[in-house]
Enzyme design. Structure first.
Site, mmCIF file in Angstrom:
data_model
loop_
_atom_site.group_PDB
_atom_site.id
_atom_site.type_symbol
_atom_site.label_atom_id
_atom_site.label_comp_id
_atom_site.label_asym_id
_atom_site.label_seq_id
_atom_site.Cartn_x
_atom_site.Cartn_y
_atom_site.Cartn_z
ATOM 1 N N GLY A 216 0.778 -1.235 0.000
ATOM 2 C CA GLY A 216 0.000 0.000 0.000
ATOM 3 C C GLY A 216 0.802 1.273 0.000
ATOM 4 N N HIS B 264 -38.960 4.531 -12.447
ATOM 5 C CA HIS B 264 -39.398 5.872 -12.061
ATOM 6 C C HIS B 264 -40.086 5.822 -10.709
ATOM 7 C CE1 HIS B 264 -40.864 9.948 -12.416
ATOM 8 N NE2 HIS B 264 -42.053 9.508 -12.020
HETATM 9 P P1 FAD Z 1 -3.276 -0.792 1.885
HETATM 10 O O1 FAD Z 1 -4.722 -0.765 2.129
HETATM 11 O O2 FAD Z 1 -2.481 0.410 2.273
HETATM 12 O O3 FAD Z 1 -2.723 -2.046 2.679
HETATM 13 C C1 FAD Z 1 -1.376 -2.321 2.795
HETATM 14 C C2 FAD Z 1 -1.160 -3.156 4.037
HETATM 15 O O4 FAD Z 1 0.178 -3.623 4.015
HETATM 16 C C3 FAD Z 1 -1.318 -2.380 5.338
HETATM 17 O O5 FAD Z 1 -2.218 -3.043 6.178
HETATM 18 C C4 FAD Z 1 0.084 -2.362 5.940
HETATM 19 O O6 FAD Z 1 0.076 -2.454 7.354
HETATM 20 C C5 FAD Z 1 0.687 -3.624 5.336
HETATM 21 N N1 FAD Z 1 2.143 -3.611 5.249
HETATM 22 C C6 FAD Z 1 2.931 -2.633 4.730
HETATM 23 N N2 FAD Z 1 4.230 -3.013 4.777
HETATM 24 C C7 FAD Z 1 4.259 -4.252 5.334
HETATM 25 C C8 FAD Z 1 5.291 -5.162 5.641
HETATM 26 N N3 FAD Z 1 6.562 -4.902 5.360
HETATM 27 N N4 FAD Z 1 4.958 -6.330 6.221
HETATM 28 C C9 FAD Z 1 3.668 -6.613 6.494
HETATM 29 N N5 FAD Z 1 2.646 -5.798 6.227
HETATM 30 C C10 FAD Z 1 2.936 -4.636 5.639
HETATM 31 N N6 FAD Z 1 -10.093 4.387 -1.719
HETATM 32 C C11 FAD Z 1 -11.297 4.163 -2.265
HETATM 33 O O7 FAD Z 1 -11.386 3.459 -3.276
HETATM 34 N N7 FAD Z 1 -12.437 4.675 -1.717
HETATM 35 C C12 FAD Z 1 -12.404 5.447 -0.621
HETATM 36 O O8 FAD Z 1 -13.446 5.899 -0.146
HETATM 37 C C13 FAD Z 1 -11.148 5.725 -0.026
HETATM 38 N N8 FAD Z 1 -11.076 6.490 1.074
HETATM 39 C C14 FAD Z 1 -9.857 6.717 1.646
HETATM 40 C C15 FAD Z 1 -9.810 7.546 2.764
HETATM 41 C C16 FAD Z 1 -8.600 7.810 3.365
HETATM 42 C C17 FAD Z 1 -8.564 8.705 4.593
HETATM 43 C C18 FAD Z 1 -7.412 7.232 2.854
HETATM 44 C C19 FAD Z 1 -6.088 7.475 3.531
HETATM 45 C C20 FAD Z 1 -7.453 6.413 1.746
HETATM 46 C C21 FAD Z 1 -8.679 6.168 1.118
HETATM 47 N N9 FAD Z 1 -8.781 5.379 -0.025
HETATM 48 C C22 FAD Z 1 -9.992 5.161 -0.604
HETATM 49 C C23 FAD Z 1 -7.597 4.761 -0.647
HETATM 50 C C24 FAD Z 1 -7.495 3.291 -0.220
HETATM 51 O O9 FAD Z 1 -7.418 3.224 1.176
HETATM 52 C C25 FAD Z 1 -6.274 2.653 -0.851
HETATM 53 O O10 FAD Z 1 -6.299 2.849 -2.245
HETATM 54 C C26 FAD Z 1 -6.260 1.158 -0.573
HETATM 55 O O11 FAD Z 1 -6.257 0.915 0.810
HETATM 56 C C27 FAD Z 1 -5.042 0.500 -1.224
HETATM 57 O O12 FAD Z 1 -5.038 -0.852 -0.946
HETATM 58 P P2 FAD Z 1 -3.701 -1.680 -0.867
HETATM 59 O O13 FAD Z 1 -4.119 -3.077 -0.579
HETATM 60 O O14 FAD Z 1 -2.854 -1.422 -2.028
HETATM 61 O O15 FAD Z 1 -2.899 -1.105 0.382
#
Ligand code: FAD
Ligand code: NAI
Length: 465
Positions: free
Chosen positions: A143, A444
């Site tokens: 992420g 509708h």
């Molecule tokens: P993430 O959700 O960031 O997950 C990554 C995970 O990897 C985390 O849990 C982290 O702890 C873990 N991790 C990282 N490094 C390591 C490691 N070395 N070892 C083990 N674990 C690790 N998107 C939408 O589509 N709709 C929304 O309404 C929306 N609202 C949002 C509101 C906010 C305030 C924020 C900050 C973001 C929002 N987003 C939204 C964006 C969305 O959260 C991200 O696009 C999404 O979470 C990305 O998913 P991901 O799986 O790539 O990463």
């Protein structure tokens, strides 16, 4: 321990990849450093922000909108209870993911993952102990994290990121939001509704960059009416934290005379950066680009065999549903199926009131690409359901290719736009035309009828205009 697939990170990208891989018969493990699964989205992103948006919208509606429907109430804010409502929503969701991982017999390691070689992940647990996990394939789904502004240190008390802004213990009298993007507009709306005087400082001349500019301008007008103040074309260049109030120094983005602004809390919302720290990428030779994103090919493969990446840590919009689609596609590719993501049809939604939802190209993008297009527009003031609900703010705008009538972009600003956009996404996934939409019978009275009317408006035959 040896697996077919080890996924590092259980956000929407990682946990979905793990589940789909398990469905396809792979032996799967996940590594997550956070105490709960669900990543940024479920813990400190999409879900808690939507809980506060929902609750604060109801609060504002009770104060301003109920009386007009003959409901007399005097709302009183219990912020602690509202935050507890949000936390309960988060718990329900993260528990749901833990349940699904158990259901699919996915092993989970709660610790920090580091790649020590192709097929080898080392997990460091909170007590410092380590464990080696082996797999045929490793998926990096770690992420993103908050992008900082140089010289402005986030303490999550007075200078907060989105995470701190989801848990402020009291309503700040004044809140300055730096960045008029998704987070700034959503969380700025939340605290404005709860009583803060909110000023949004944005470097560019338009809110929500990337949005169709006609929609962005309407959104800014609407939010201004709701009480948010905007300082566009302006940068925050420093924050003085000495003293009871924060003193911000602002400068015009184009250069010029600086000004000062006092506030109680600052929300830094200037974007997010890929989270690759401590993953061992340099050691194993995984390439990143100039923005720190892991470089992958069309099948999510990095340059190192057996190591894949998806979600916010690679290119593309940082959206939960984009990460999920990539999770499904990667698992299917690993199972020798034809996993695929159509990046031309990824909807995006800003959950303000009214909501803003888009899919496909904006007018600016079509002009830049030199594509000849036609526009069909329909305002919610002419939609029966919107009228009776007094939710007439906004419009639907459909962009179609001249000659083929193929829908290239749909932009909606209006109540429930985020739900309505799915109809446009399905149509575009099938390469549909405005005529297809216009000839589809819509129930509708529904707000969706405005989409049908906008499709009719492409050839100037909207019925209710
Ligand atoms: P993430 O959700 O960031 O997950 C990554 C995970 O990897 C985390 O849990 C982290 O702890 C873990 N991790 C990282 N490094 C390591 C490691 N070395 N070892 C083990 N674990 C690790 N998107 C939408 O589509 N709709 C929304 O309404 C929306 N609202 C949002 C509101 C906010 C305030 C924020 C900050 C973001 C929002 N987003 C939204 C964006 C969305 O959260 C991200 O696009 C999404 O979470 C990305 O998913 P991901 O799986 O790539 O990463
Ligand atoms: P963003 O990229 O949406 O917006 C950042 C804004 O800050 C831009 O308008 C940019 O021009 C501005 N900016 C950058 N530097 C600045 C400076 N020095 N001074 C003033 N303004 C500056 O980023 P945001 O809001 O932090 O959100 C991060 C990401 O999280 C989003 O891009 C989105 O992918 C995701 N997200 C999605 C949501 C949704 O789908 N509803 C909700 C919240 C976040």
């Amino acid at each position: 321990m040896s697996y077919d697939l080890v996924v590092i990170g259980t956000g929407p990208g990682g946990y979905v990849a793990a589940i789909r891989a398990a469905q396809l018969g792979m032996k799967v493990a996940v590594v997550e450093k956070r105490a709960t699964h669900g990543g940024t989205c479920l813990n400190v992103g999409c879900i808690p922000s939507k809980a506060l948006l929902h609750a604060s919208e109801r609060y504002a509606e009770a104060a301003d909108g109920f009386a007009g429907m003959g409901i007399k109430v005097k709302p009183e804010l219990d912020l602690a209870a509202m935050l507890a409502f949000k936390d309960a929503g988060v718990k329900g969701n993260v528990d749901g993911v833990a349940f699904l991982l158990r259901k699919y017999k996915i092993d989970h390691f709660h610790g920090r993952g580091r790649i020590v070689g192709p097929g080898k992940v080392e997990v460091t647990f909170i007590n410092g102990e380590t464990q080696a996990v082996e797999a045929k394939a490793i998926a990096i789904a770690t992420g993103s994290e908050v992008a900082a502004l140089p010289g402005i240190a986030i303490d999550e008390k007075r200078i907060v990121s989105s995470t701190g802004a989801l848990s402020l213990p009291s309503v700040p009298k004044r809140l300055v939001v730096i960045g008029a993007g998704y987070i700034g507009l959503e969380l700025g709306s939340v605290w404005s509704r709860l009583g803060s005087e909110v000023t949004v400082v944005e470097m560019l001349d338009l809110v929500a960059p990337g949005l169709d500019s006609e929609v962005a301008k309407q959104l800014q007008r609407t939010l201004t009416k709701q009480g948010l103040a905007f300082k566009l074309g302006t940068k925050v260049v420093g924050v003085d934290t000495n003293g009871a109030r924060l003193r911000l120094t602002l400068e015009p983005a184009a250069g010029g005379k600086s000004e000062e602004l006092e506030t109680d809390v600052v929300l830094v919302a200037v974007g997010r950066i890929p989270n690759t720290e401590g993953l061992g990428l340099a050691e194993v030779g995984v390439k990143t680009d100039n923005r720190g994103r892991i470089v992958v090919d069309g099948k999510f493969a990095t340059n190192v065999p057996g190591i894949y990446a998806l979600g916010d840590v690679i290119k593309g919009p940082m959206l939960a549903h984009k990460a999920e689609e990539e999770g499904v596609a990667l698992a299917e590719i690993l199972a020798s199926q034809a996993g695929h993501v159509n990046y031309d049809v990824i909807p995006s939604v800003i959950y303000t009131a009214p909501e803003v939802a888009s899919v496909g190209k904006s007018e600016e993008e079509l002009k830049e690409a030199g594509i000849d297009y036609k526009v069909g527009k329909f305002p919610f003031t002419a939609n029966g359901r919107a009228k009776v609900n007094r939710a007439t703010e906004g419009f639907v705008k459909i962009l179609v290719e001249t000659g083929t009538d193929r829908v290239l972009g749909v932009h909606i600003i209006g109540a429930d736009a985020g739900t309505m956009i799915a109809e446009a996404a399905v149509l575009m996934e099938f390469g549909g035309s405005a005529e297809d939409l216009a000839r589809t019978c819509h129930a509708h009275p529904t707000l969706n009828e405005a989409i049908k009317e906008a499709a009719l408006a492409v050839d100037k035959r909207a019925i209710h205009m």
